[in-house]
Design a protein around this motif. Structure first.
Motif: not given
Length: 212
Positions: A9-12, A95-97, A107-108, A113-116
């Motif tokens: 889940f953290n790969s990207a 993801n950590y929080i 959801p990934s 999308g939010f991170s981008f």
């Protein structure tokens, strides 16, 4: 902690941070041998990224997008570092929080999308401020005025009075330039695919005439 960073889940986000660190290391090595990724990567960005803020641009194109991102003010390497760092840290942090406090993951696709979007806004905001510290290197072989007389081809939009269109041309050194253009005569309109000649450089666009 390493297991958390390398989880699926953290790969990207981990890859983004790894690329950022790799770019920083490559820049350090390049500087030791008298080179710089700052200039090399800037050659990938079209020269003369000027967007006319007064004239109406009816159709968005590469020039307006890159200008909005601030890539006409900041070296591409610095912008990439800002983007990759903010994108990676945002995804990992959320993801950590969410795991530590809610014992769940968002959801990934939504988090991606939010991170981008956050990374784009963050890079644009801080990039404009860092541009005062890291002025963009001039990587093009010629100045804008030396482009006078070059043949260009309109690629996006319709060029008419007070409405710029995007055009592309290639200088004598093979460097591609993306420019905004308007017809030199008021009653003319040039659509996408029209070949024109760069006549006179204005503040944020070129006056052009149709190539016969």
């Amino acid at each position: 902690m390493f297991t958390f960073f390398t989880a699926d889940f953290n790969s990207a986000y981990s890859i983004a941070l790894a690329i950022m660190l790799g770019l920083a290391m490559l820049e350090g090595v390049a500087m030791l041998i008298g080179l710089s990724l700052l200039s090399a990567l800037d050659d990938l960005i079209p020269a003369d990224l000027s967007v006319d803020s007064d004239a109406q641009i009816t159709t968005p194109g590469l020039t307006s997008v890159l200008g909005w991102l601030g890539l006409n003010q900041l070296p591409l390497l610095i912008w990439l570092v800002l983007f990759l760092t903010s994108f990676g840290l945002t995804g990992v942090s959320v993801n950590y929080i969410s795991l530590s406090t809610l014992d769940m993951l968002f959801p990934s696709s939504i988090l991606f999308g939010f991170s981008f979007i956050f990374a784009v806004i963050f890079s644009k905001f801080w990039g404009r401020r860092l541009a005062k510290i890291f002025p963009k290197n001039e990587s093009t072989a010629i100045s804008s005025l030396d482009m006078q007389g070059l043949e260009a081809r309109i690629t996006v939009g319709v060029a008419k009075l007070n409405s710029s269109a995007e055009a592309t041309c290639v200088d004598n050194y093979g460097q591609r330039h993306y420019v905004m253009v308007q017809p030199i005569e008021e009653n003319q309109e040039f659509t996408a695919g029209t070949n024109v000649v760069l006549i006179e450089k204005q503040t944020n666009y070129w006056l052009v005439a149709k190539l016969n």
